[in-house]
Write a protein that holds these residues in place. Structure first.
Motif, short mmCIF file in Angstrom:
data_model
loop_
_atom_site.label_atom_id
_atom_site.label_comp_id
_atom_site.label_asym_id
_atom_site.label_seq_id
_atom_site.Cartn_x
_atom_site.Cartn_y
_atom_site.Cartn_z
N ALA A 113 0.85 -1.21 0.00
CA ALA A 113 0.00 0.00 0.00
C ALA A 113 0.87 1.25 0.00
CB ALA A 113 -0.94 -0.01 1.21
N LEU A 114 1.92 1.25 0.81
CA LEU A 114 2.80 2.42 0.88
C LEU A 114 3.58 2.61 -0.42
CD1 LEU A 114 4.06 1.99 4.56
CD2 LEU A 114 2.65 3.89 3.69
N CYS A 115 3.97 1.52 -1.05
CA CYS A 115 4.69 1.64 -2.32
C CYS A 115 3.75 2.12 -3.43
CB CYS A 115 5.32 0.31 -2.72
SG CYS A 115 6.70 -0.16 -1.65
N ALA A 116 2.47 1.69 -3.36
CA ALA A 116 1.50 2.14 -4.36
C ALA A 116 1.21 3.63 -4.20
CB ALA A 116 0.21 1.33 -4.24
N ALA A 117 1.18 4.11 -2.97
CA ALA A 117 0.83 5.52 -2.71
C ALA A 117 1.93 6.15 -1.86
CB ALA A 117 -0.53 5.60 -2.03
N PRO A 118 3.08 6.42 -2.46
CA PRO A 118 4.23 6.90 -1.65
C PRO A 118 3.97 8.23 -0.97
CG PRO A 118 4.79 6.79 -4.02
CD PRO A 118 3.43 6.21 -3.86
N PHE A 119 2.97 8.99 -1.47
CA PHE A 119 2.64 10.26 -0.81
C PHE A 119 2.10 10.03 0.60
CE2 PHE A 119 -0.38 9.04 -4.17
CZ PHE A 119 -1.49 8.71 -3.41
N LEU A 120 1.63 8.81 0.89
CA LEU A 120 1.18 8.51 2.26
C LEU A 120 2.33 8.65 3.25
CD1 LEU A 120 -1.04 5.33 1.72
CD2 LEU A 120 -1.81 7.70 2.01
N LEU A 121 3.56 8.38 2.77
CA LEU A 121 4.72 8.43 3.66
C LEU A 121 4.95 9.83 4.21
CD1 LEU A 121 7.05 6.14 1.53
CD2 LEU A 121 6.21 5.62 3.83
N ASP A 122 4.44 10.84 3.50
CA ASP A 122 4.60 12.22 3.96
C ASP A 122 3.40 12.69 4.79
OD1 ASP A 122 6.96 12.35 2.49
OD2 ASP A 122 5.85 12.88 0.65
N HIS A 123 2.41 11.84 4.96
CA HIS A 123 1.19 12.24 5.68
C HIS A 123 1.46 12.21 7.19
CE1 HIS A 123 -2.98 12.31 7.01
NE2 HIS A 123 -3.31 12.70 5.77
N PRO A 124 1.00 13.23 7.92
CA PRO A 124 1.28 13.26 9.36
C PRO A 124 0.68 12.07 10.12
CG PRO A 124 -0.25 15.05 8.69
CD PRO A 124 0.33 14.46 7.45
N ARG A 125 -0.34 11.45 9.56
CA ARG A 125 -1.00 10.33 10.26
C ARG A 125 -0.40 8.96 9.91
NH1 ARG A 125 -3.84 12.45 14.40
NH2 ARG A 125 -5.52 13.86 13.74
N VAL A 126 0.62 8.95 9.06
CA VAL A 126 1.08 7.66 8.53
C VAL A 126 1.48 6.68 9.64
CG1 VAL A 126 3.50 8.37 8.15
CG2 VAL A 126 2.52 6.53 6.76
N SER A 127 2.09 7.18 10.70
CA SER A 127 2.57 6.25 11.73
C SER A 127 1.43 5.74 12.60
CB SER A 127 3.64 6.92 12.59
OG SER A 127 3.08 8.04 13.22
N GLU A 128 0.25 6.35 12.47
CA GLU A 128 -0.91 5.79 13.17
C GLU A 128 -1.51 4.63 12.39
OE1 GLU A 128 -3.76 8.78 14.63
OE2 GLU A 128 -2.13 10.24 14.36
N MET A 129 -1.25 4.60 11.10
CA MET A 129 -1.86 3.56 10.26
C MET A 129 -0.90 2.46 9.85
SD MET A 129 -4.54 5.73 7.92
CE MET A 129 -5.64 4.42 7.44
N PHE A 130 0.40 2.72 9.95
CA PHE A 130 1.38 1.72 9.50
C PHE A 130 2.49 1.57 10.54
CE2 PHE A 130 -0.54 3.47 5.69
CZ PHE A 130 -0.79 2.35 4.92
#
Lengths: 522, 522
Positions: A113-130
């Motif tokens: 999922a993170l590789c498909a949508a790398p912009f998620l890695l810059d999202h402030p909530r990313v560490s709550e979901m991954f």
């Protein structure tokens, strides 16, 4: 009928099949109906059919026409039709675990999922979901895949993943592995086909294939214009493999002028479920060394082992441990995939071939052919990366990963028992235990009246039985003739993949159907 | 040299190539070095080479050996080597936009991420990270993909996506489309190859292919044992296509006893960049009707159009509008992909073929062959779903989606001008404007001294030039011989894909190299 006579007969049927005659070993259940044109209807230099069509089924590449593929044959098409009409179908015709409710492993899917949508890695909530290790892995992969998952990779697959595969093999076997001899493909099927396409030059070039076999082999060998030479697995000895039978089969082929270039084995077995011992593997390697045959090791079920006496051992490991002259002489092609095991990621299409002792010029030829399609798909490559390089002890995802894996494997083991016990409880049915892989391949002794009814319906006995089973229960299986079986025996292949909560229903429905069937035809 | 004489010569070179002689039209730049065994070295019934190897490059399927694939040939391999040695390489050898910095469109990647990790849909933070229409789309897809992305789909692809493709075609063309005649594959290349494999029966079966062509066609036709018959695009007329040239080429092929079964055209053109007019398409259709030839429409660049006079028109639409007898008679295969356009999702491997007026029996044969690999990859199918069914006006993602698309298309148009203007400013270089697709295909007039130096180095002139360019600038291109070109002309193919911020450097570096080269060799 003696074994030799039976073998000769089945060989003859294979040949007949290759000549496009209808008296084929897989007659009835395995061929799309309209794929049955009579070759006499068309000439080699006809440009179009009398109906005007150029791309007419009578004017198609003969190898295409003669190719058969049982897993998605008559039974599957009928099941699809019934499904469309609203009937509940249990698709056990193909080893497709997620379709029957297996859940994906969490860690690889987080990475995907993170590789498909790398912009998620810059999202402030990313560490709550991954979890942090999934994030770290995605970053590592994205750094290695220049342009991310939307870019073609090298036609052999991404170099990082090929290195990870090589390390996986080294750790599994204690044997060196060279990433440049590993090609990633869209599922292991593509690997197998690339190799067969290079090996087969003409009709006399032959590949030794176990009977029963997985139809990928019969279909691809036919499509590339070669010949399949069957060697029998011994049902009475738990689908065992014997050197004597290999030699008999090889001799018969050579007596007929065939050039045997490859030998396929499937360990754990498909459809037969047996696990090979180290001695078996050493025998195969010795045979290939002495007879100069390329050994093709279909090891896609290496995780799927349900007994403890014979854990999986790779051909590569045994080859290495046998020392010289085998270690540097025997040409070995080993196949693995993300589609099977506890991942069961069939839809992502990730697999590989490792080429051991293969001539560098031949490897380049395979590379060239792979490059025509430019690149294997990136998501399958990333799934493979997670398969061969899973979370390590101490990583945040480790405990969950190990627990998911263990639970699925334990459940598969229970289901292997449920299915084979269920078959063995039926009158006129015997079934070897599914030691590994994902299938049961019971033998069904059909009463004479059933055989007469099958004949009247224009069907082989096993096809008739499987169709009746499908209509009565919605259980979609594959008749044994799709895999090859000794003359006058009838089998079917089912997977052990229905979930445990469905399995009781599956076994009961089968039991009721079989009893009704036997009552009707005895 | 007259056009006809040139044609005859190139035809002869094609033939020589097919006979495995080294005087091939694509000599030098297009073949992996070690893939050059002399067929005389081995006999058809050799089981192994004198060095002991069975899978020896001299004992491999002849069609594999003779297959050439320029896009990943000598130039690419040298570029890879330089990259490993630490040199900065601009890979313009292949249309791979993300590798050069193109960003993926956001909406499809959000959908892909959610489909890869469906458990995210249950996370309380999901709506902070994903827009509601991406969430809704992922749910719709997961409902239609039984078992999610980890399960095999039907071998033709998921029915929902095939329906979406059919709707897309209907809306684009105003013409009915049948989802059962649409097959999804791992990129459009696989679609093309499935069709060619069915069409080609033997060496005399021939496919008309434009020269210059995309090497997928020459490679696949060779691999399947057929013959390529070239028809010339007229460089002086903007790489135009003429009915007269088609007839000349067909007649010559028939005079030689060839059976012409298919005609490929690429619109917009690869490597030539021209956009076909409606009249051109009508001419092709008429020609195929009169001569009974299957029309193969490579329309993968349909989004990539950089002029306004000739917007993209599909062959399907023209066929329909021409009415009878064409509408129901001409056999048409149309190809499209997610790899090109503004999506540029090369790595996901999603594509399709739509079969119009193809015999149902032939469609089933293609289905059977597709089923040997079980299933196209699911992520590519989902990317295709987003391509053909993008956010609609009013959807939360619509504005961003449209803006991303428009920006990339406008930038590509600017880059098309920058690249072709750059080439035309060089002494001895002419280049037709890139009206569409992703490439420029300039003609380079090499001075006699350069040709002598090339000869001394054992290289064709264009290969020599491209290698020098690579060494001097890190720009990786493909020599024209990989695509076919008239005798004594030299071209190269570059993409227009370097980002605008890099493009100035690209044009300057090319300019400096070319001036130095001309100085050195004039």
């Amino acid at each position: 009928m003696s074994r030799n006579a039976a073998n000769r007969l089945v060989s003859a049927l294979f040949r007949a099949n290759q000549q496009g005659l209808s008296a084929s070993w897989s007659v009835g259940g395995t061929r799309l109906k309209s794929a049955m044109p009579q070759p006499t209807d068309a000439k080699d230099d006809d440009l179009h059919h009398k109906d005007g069509k150029v791309l007419h089924p009578h004017l198609i590449n003969e190898n295409v026409l003669k190719t058969q593929y049982a897993v998605r044959g008559e039974l599957y098409l009928r099941a699809e039709q019934l499904r469309k009409e609203g009937k509940d179908i249990i698709f056990t015709n193909v080893g497709n675990p997620h379709a029957l409710g297996a859940k994906p492993m969490t860690f690889p899917r987080q990475v995907l999922a993170l590789c498909a949508a790398p912009f998620l890695l810059d999202h402030p909530r990313v560490s709550e979901m991954f979890p942090p290790d999934a994030i770290a892995r995605a970053k590592k992969i994205l750094a290695a895949f220049k342009g991310g998952v939307g870019a073609y990779t090298d036609s052999r697959g991404n170099p990082l993943v090929r290195e990870e595969v090589a390390k996986f093999i080294e750790q599994r076997d204690g044997v060196p592995s060279n990433p440049d001899h590993i090609f990633l493909t869209d599922g292991a099927s593509v690997s197998v086909r690339l190799c067969l396409n290079a090996m087969i030059r003409h009709e006399r070039d032959s590949i030794l294939v176990p009977i029963p076999q997985y139809p990928l082999y019969s279909a691809s060998i036919r499509l590339y214009g070669g010949s399949l030479v069957g060697y029998y697995l011994d049902e009475k000895a738990g689908w065992g493999l014997s050197a004597e039978e290999l030699r008999r089969s090889l001799k018969e082929a050579r007596d007929e002028g065939k050039l045997v270039r490859g030998l396929v084995f499937i360990n754990p077995g498909n459809p037969t479920g047996q696990c090979l011992s180290r001695d078996n593997l050493a025998e195969l390697i010795k045979f290939c060394y002495e007879e100069r045959i390329v050994l093709m090791a279909d090891e896609v079920y290496q995780e799927n082992v349900y007994q403890d006496e014979r854990p999986f051992v790779s051909a590569k490991k045994v080859l290495w441990e046998m020392g010289e002259p085998y270690r540097s002489q025997v040409e070995l092609l080993s196949f693995h995939t993300v589609s099977k095991g506890t991942a069961g990621e069939c839809g992502l299409r990730g697999g590989y071939v490792e080429m051991t002792n293969i001539h560098p010029g031949a490897i380049e030829e395979v590379y060239k052919c792979a490059s025509i399609n430019l690149s294997p798909n990136t998501m399958g490559q990333i799934a493979l990366s997670c398969l061969v390089n899973p979370p390590k002890k101490g990583d945040p995802s480790y405990e969950q990963f190990v627990a998911e894996k263990a639970a699925e494997l334990a459940s598969l083991r229970r289901r292997a028992h449920m299915v084979t016990d269920g078959f063995n409880a039926l009158q006129g049915v015997t079934c070897n235990f599914t030691e590994g892989a994902m299938y049961a391949f019971p033998q069904i002794r059909l009463p004479p009246k059933a055989l007469e009814a099958a004949k009247a319906a224009g069907k082989a006995g096993d096809v008739f039985y499987c169709l009746k089973l499908l209509e009565a229960t919605g259980i979609s299986t594959v008749p044994g003739s799709g895999f090859g079986q000794e003359e006058d025996t009838f089998h079917l292949r089912t997977t052990i993949l229905p979930r445990e909560e469905v399995m009781t229903h599956f076994v009961e429905a089968f039991d009721k159907f079989h009893k009704d069937f036997m009552k009707q035809y005895s």
